[in-house]
Design a protein around this motif. Sequence first.
Motif, PDB file in Angstrom:
ATOM      1  N   LEU A 245       1.226   6.443  -7.027  1.00  0.00           N
ATOM      2  CA  LEU A 245       0.055   7.200  -7.468  1.00  0.00           C
ATOM      3  C   LEU A 245       0.315   8.701  -7.393  1.00  0.00           C
ATOM      4  CD1 LEU A 245      -2.740   5.057  -5.820  1.00  0.00           C
ATOM      5  CD2 LEU A 245      -2.411   5.400  -8.288  1.00  0.00           C
ATOM      6  N   GLU A 246       0.986   9.139  -6.349  1.00  0.00           N
ATOM      7  CA  GLU A 246       1.332  10.554  -6.235  1.00  0.00           C
ATOM      8  C   GLU A 246       2.258  10.972  -7.372  1.00  0.00           C
ATOM      9  OE1 GLU A 246       0.203  13.071  -4.362  1.00  0.00           O
ATOM     10  OE2 GLU A 246      -1.239  11.663  -3.543  1.00  0.00           O
TER      11      GLU A 246
ATOM     12  N   SER B 101      -5.034   2.812   6.578  1.00  0.00           N
ATOM     13  CA  SER B 101      -4.035   3.243   5.599  1.00  0.00           C
ATOM     14  C   SER B 101      -3.856   4.752   5.584  1.00  0.00           C
ATOM     15  CB  SER B 101      -4.410   2.762   4.193  1.00  0.00           C
ATOM     16  OG  SER B 101      -4.484   1.356   4.158  1.00  0.00           O
TER      17      SER B 101
ATOM     18  N   ILE C 266       0.118   9.047   2.504  1.00  0.00           N
ATOM     19  CA  ILE C 266      -1.276   9.512   2.546  1.00  0.00           C
ATOM     20  C   ILE C 266      -1.408  10.607   3.598  1.00  0.00           C
ATOM     21  CG2 ILE C 266      -3.666   8.853   2.991  1.00  0.00           C
ATOM     22  CD1 ILE C 266      -2.793   6.011   2.041  1.00  0.00           C
TER      23      ILE C 266
ATOM     24  N   ILE D 117      -9.795   5.352  -0.625  1.00  0.00           N
ATOM     25  CA  ILE D 117      -9.025   6.580  -0.516  1.00  0.00           C
ATOM     26  C   ILE D 117      -8.873   7.078  -1.947  1.00  0.00           C
ATOM     27  CG2 ILE D 117      -6.814   7.619   0.092  1.00  0.00           C
ATOM     28  CD1 ILE D 117      -6.639   5.675   2.421  1.00  0.00           C
TER      29      ILE D 117
ATOM     30  N   LYS E 106      -6.658  14.307  -0.246  1.00  0.00           N
ATOM     31  CA  LYS E 106      -7.341  13.019  -0.381  1.00  0.00           C
ATOM     32  C   LYS E 106      -8.813  13.122  -0.018  1.00  0.00           C
ATOM     33  CE  LYS E 106      -3.444  11.107  -1.421  1.00  0.00           C
ATOM     34  NZ  LYS E 106      -2.654  12.327  -1.427  1.00  0.00           N
TER      35      LYS E 106
ATOM     36  N   PHE F 163       0.722   4.077  -3.025  1.00  0.00           N
ATOM     37  CA  PHE F 163       0.322   5.480  -2.878  1.00  0.00           C
ATOM     38  C   PHE F 163       1.468   6.431  -3.262  1.00  0.00           C
ATOM     39  CE2 PHE F 163      -3.243   3.666  -0.567  1.00  0.00           C
ATOM     40  CZ  PHE F 163      -4.273   4.420  -1.099  1.00  0.00           C
ATOM     41  N   ASN F 164       2.699   6.046  -3.003  1.00  0.00           N
ATOM     42  CA  ASN F 164       3.829   6.849  -3.474  1.00  0.00           C
ATOM     43  C   ASN F 164       3.817   6.934  -5.002  1.00  0.00           C
ATOM     44  OD1 ASN F 164       5.115   7.704  -1.086  1.00  0.00           O
ATOM     45  ND2 ASN F 164       6.189   5.762  -0.883  1.00  0.00           N
TER      46      ASN F 164
ATOM     47  N   MET G 167      -8.592   3.901  -4.477  1.00  0.00           N
ATOM     48  CA  MET G 167      -8.009   2.638  -4.037  1.00  0.00           C
ATOM     49  C   MET G 167      -8.776   2.141  -2.821  1.00  0.00           C
ATOM     50  SD  MET G 167      -5.345   1.724  -5.893  1.00  0.00           S
ATOM     51  CE  MET G 167      -5.683   2.473  -7.483  1.00  0.00           C
TER      52      MET G 167
ATOM     53  N   LYS H 186      -8.396  10.508  -4.859  1.00  0.00           N
ATOM     54  CA  LYS H 186      -7.836  11.830  -5.163  1.00  0.00           C
ATOM     55  C   LYS H 186      -8.544  12.330  -6.420  1.00  0.00           C
ATOM     56  CE  LYS H 186      -3.604  14.333  -6.160  1.00  0.00           C
ATOM     57  NZ  LYS H 186      -2.152  14.234  -6.304  1.00  0.00           N
TER      58      LYS H 186
ATOM     59  N   ARG I 109       0.816  -1.226   0.000  1.00  0.00           N
ATOM     60  CA  ARG I 109       0.000   0.000   0.000  1.00  0.00           C
ATOM     61  C   ARG I 109       0.846   1.271   0.000  1.00  0.00           C
ATOM     62  NH1 ARG I 109      -2.757  -0.396   5.342  1.00  0.00           N
ATOM     63  NH2 ARG I 109      -0.827  -1.460   5.720  1.00  0.00           N
ATOM     64  N   LYS I 110       1.835   1.330   0.838  1.00  0.00           N
ATOM     65  CA  LYS I 110       2.658   2.534   0.934  1.00  0.00           C
ATOM     66  C   LYS I 110       3.322   2.842  -0.410  1.00  0.00           C
ATOM     67  CE  LYS I 110       6.410   4.561   3.607  1.00  0.00           C
ATOM     68  NZ  LYS I 110       7.362   4.349   4.695  1.00  0.00           N
TER      69      LYS I 110
END
Length: 169
Positions: free
Chosen positions: A95-96, A110, A116, A152, A123, A92-93, A104, A154, A88-89
């Motif tokens: 995705l940014e 999370s 996040i 979560i 978010k 999200f990195n 997601m 964006k 997950r971490k």
Amino acid sequence: MTIYFPNKNDEWYTLPYAVEPILEFLKPNSNILCPFDTKDSEYVNVLMNAGHNVTYRHIKEGSDFFDLEDKDVLLFDYIISNPPYSLRKQVFNKLEELNKPFAMLVPLVSIALKPIREKLQDKQLLLFDKRIKFKSEEGMICKNPPSETAYICKNILPKQIIFKELKYT
């Protein structure tokens, strides 16, 4: 190519009733990337049946989400899926880095993950009245998931927090 090998507990499949709530927030006929999904995924099925153009990718088919580049996602309006729990971490990195609207489905805790938490003001949360159940690779339904899950997002929801009633089918 950066092939990753998800944890054996990462393959839990989302049921259609948990995909459907996101539909009302998507532009009609959107181009959607489902980066952790196969052609049999309920994300792929539900989104396609709703009239969206869906591209799916899965590590088992040699497509590594972490190898995606900005140019690879230019054609997509959204990135939507249930990512591998153990990654997950990193998801999200990435995705940014890609900077595309996303949704997601992840454990609610999370939001405490650094990528996040640090950008929480950007978010959105789609929360539910019940725990979402998932299906194993063998087809067994997890009747009591260990944690609450939420989308979560964006740049998808019209406000930062939305609460929805789930309709089990």
